[in-house]
Design an enzyme around this catalytic site. Structure first.
Site, mmCIF file in Angstrom:
data_model
loop_
_atom_site.group_PDB
_atom_site.id
_atom_site.type_symbol
_atom_site.label_atom_id
_atom_site.label_comp_id
_atom_site.label_asym_id
_atom_site.label_seq_id
_atom_site.Cartn_x
_atom_site.Cartn_y
_atom_site.Cartn_z
ATOM 1 N N PRO A 28 0.836 -1.206 0.000
ATOM 2 C CA PRO A 28 0.000 0.000 0.000
ATOM 3 C C PRO A 28 0.870 1.254 0.000
ATOM 4 C CG PRO A 28 -0.199 -1.202 2.110
ATOM 5 C CD PRO A 28 0.714 -1.999 1.230
ATOM 6 N N MET A 29 0.425 2.284 -0.710
ATOM 7 C CA MET A 29 1.191 3.542 -0.737
ATOM 8 C C MET A 29 0.259 4.738 -0.663
ATOM 9 S SD MET A 29 4.389 2.912 -3.309
ATOM 10 C CE MET A 29 3.587 1.884 -4.513
ATOM 11 N N CYS A 114 3.165 1.883 10.205
ATOM 12 C CA CYS A 114 3.473 3.223 9.693
ATOM 13 C C CYS A 114 4.396 3.996 10.645
ATOM 14 C CB CYS A 114 2.180 4.004 9.474
ATOM 15 S SG CYS A 114 2.505 5.638 8.798
ATOM 16 N N ASN A 217 8.619 -8.091 3.000
ATOM 17 C CA ASN A 217 8.572 -6.768 2.380
ATOM 18 C C ASN A 217 9.831 -5.969 2.724
ATOM 19 O OD1 ASN A 217 7.005 -3.706 3.297
ATOM 20 N ND2 ASN A 217 7.383 -4.310 1.187
ATOM 21 N N ARG A 242 7.854 0.532 -3.325
ATOM 22 C CA ARG A 242 8.616 1.484 -4.153
ATOM 23 C C ARG A 242 9.113 0.838 -5.434
ATOM 24 N NH1 ARG A 242 12.929 2.952 -0.015
ATOM 25 N NH2 ARG A 242 12.516 0.740 0.384
#
Ligand SMILES: Cc1cc2nc3c(=O)[nH]c(=O)nc-3n(C[C@H](O)[C@H](O)[C@H](O)COP(=O)(O)O)c2cc1C
Length: 329
Positions: A28-29, A114, A217, A242
């Site tokens: 997710p970004m 986060c 990840n 990314r």
């Protein structure tokens, strides 16, 4: 660690409640996965499903119209959507999860990763890694509000130190039914700093996760990075964030490297193809999709601000930008 062949990454991962997703997952970004990005990704067929960026649930569960608006860029691609929720109030997050379930999403992912200052200071995201008992309460409340539904978490390996991982996984997730754990190998304190302990940390995470599929990840920028991570750690899948910006066809390249003979991919520069697709979409409906800041931010992630093409974009007027076509460098 079972010595599985790379083809394993092509086996779909089953979701509780029905359906499957790819083991090659998009990370997710937030701020990047806006309607323009989602449309370009889906028109080019670059991924198989979505995990949305986080929706922060702090004081109240938003109305259904707001929840629908949040998932719309993802659902309108026709791909399965897992919604990521973030917050520290178990009741509110569970209520939001149940409402999203009614709206037809494929599952819920909980963000305990986060590292942003603002999120940490509000006691959400990665700051919860310091409170694994509260993490567990959140997970359990969501599970009981959404029985028989897909639930997963996204973690980092610790808050201050990756040595916290044993305690976190033991207290927060042991014995809990989760469809997967996505683990970014850095700690919250490390933000995005380089570490050479990535593989070693994921190996520990795979062991600690036991029966729960551990999705690795961090720093996967090529098909070789993906297969090296898989080979070194025995993970059940990989997640790329990314890397999808630096090489938008990366998920396809990985599938191809793992032996998928049917996959569409490209021998050209994926960034050029992707950026031209973004421009094409914006030209078709500028009212909905044209946003100079969004184009500049994507260009920054894709090429970096010191790349000559970034300098060219800066000089273009809006009108020139919209009619521009990137030429392969
Ligand atoms: C711009 C940006 C936004 C991000 N937003 C989220 C998010 O909303 N939720 C989340 O779990 N991770 C988010 N991440 C973290 C990524 O999903 C991923 O865990 C991290 O970038 C490491 O993976 P990578 O090396 O493949 O980029 C974000 C990362 C970036 C670069």
């Amino acid at each position: 660690m079972p010595d599985r062949p790379f083809q394993y990454l092509l086996h779909p991962l089953p979701l509780t409640g029905g359906g499957t997703v790819s083991r090659i997952m998009p990370g997710p970004m937030e701020g990047i996965m806006h309607p323009l990005f989602c449309k370009a990704v889906s028109e080019l067929g670059l991924i198989d499903f979505w995990i949305t960026p986080f929706l922060r649930i702090s004081t109240d569960v938003p109305r259904d119209s707001r929840l629908r608006h949040f998932i719309l860029p993802f659902t309108e691609t026709g791909l399965p959507v897992i919604v990521q929720l973030m917050g520290n109030n178990p009741e509110l997050i569970a209520a939001a999860a149940a409402r999203f379930r009614k709206l037809g999403v494929a599952g819920i992912n909980l963000n305990f990763a986060c590292p942003s200052k603002q999120v940490i200071s509000s006691g959400a995201g990665g700051s919860l890694l310091r409170k694994p008992e509260l993490m567990r309460q959140i997970i359990e409340q969501v599970a009981s509000a959404c029985p028989g539904f897909s639930l997963s978490v996204k973690l980092r390996t610790g808050y201050d130190d990756s040595a916290e991982m044993e305690r976190i996984l033991e207290r927060a997730v042991s014995g809990v039914k989760l469809d997967f754990i996505a683990m970014h190998f850095r700690t919250v304190k490390e933000m995005y700093r380089k570490t050479d302990q990535g593989f070693e940390r994921i190996v520990r995470a795979v062991k600690l996760a036991g029966d729960i599929p551990l999705i690795a990840n961090g720093d996967i920028f090529s098909a070789e990075d993906a297969t090296a991570m898989f080979r070194a750690t025995g993970c059940a899948g990989i997640m790329i964030a990314r890397g999808l910006l630096k090489n938008p066809f990366l998920s396809r390249h990985i599938r191809q490297t793992c032996g998928d003979a049917d996959i569409r991919t490209t021998t050209g520069d994926g960034r050029t193809i992707f950026f031209n697709k973004l421009l094409d979409i914006a030209r078709r409906d500028p009212g909905k999709y044209w946003s100079r800041p969004q184009f500049m931010e994507l260009a920054n992630y894709m090429w970096g601000s010191s790349h000559p093409c970034f300098e060219v974009f800066k000089q273009l007027s809006d009108k020139e930008f919209l009619s521009y076509s990137v030429v392969e460098q």
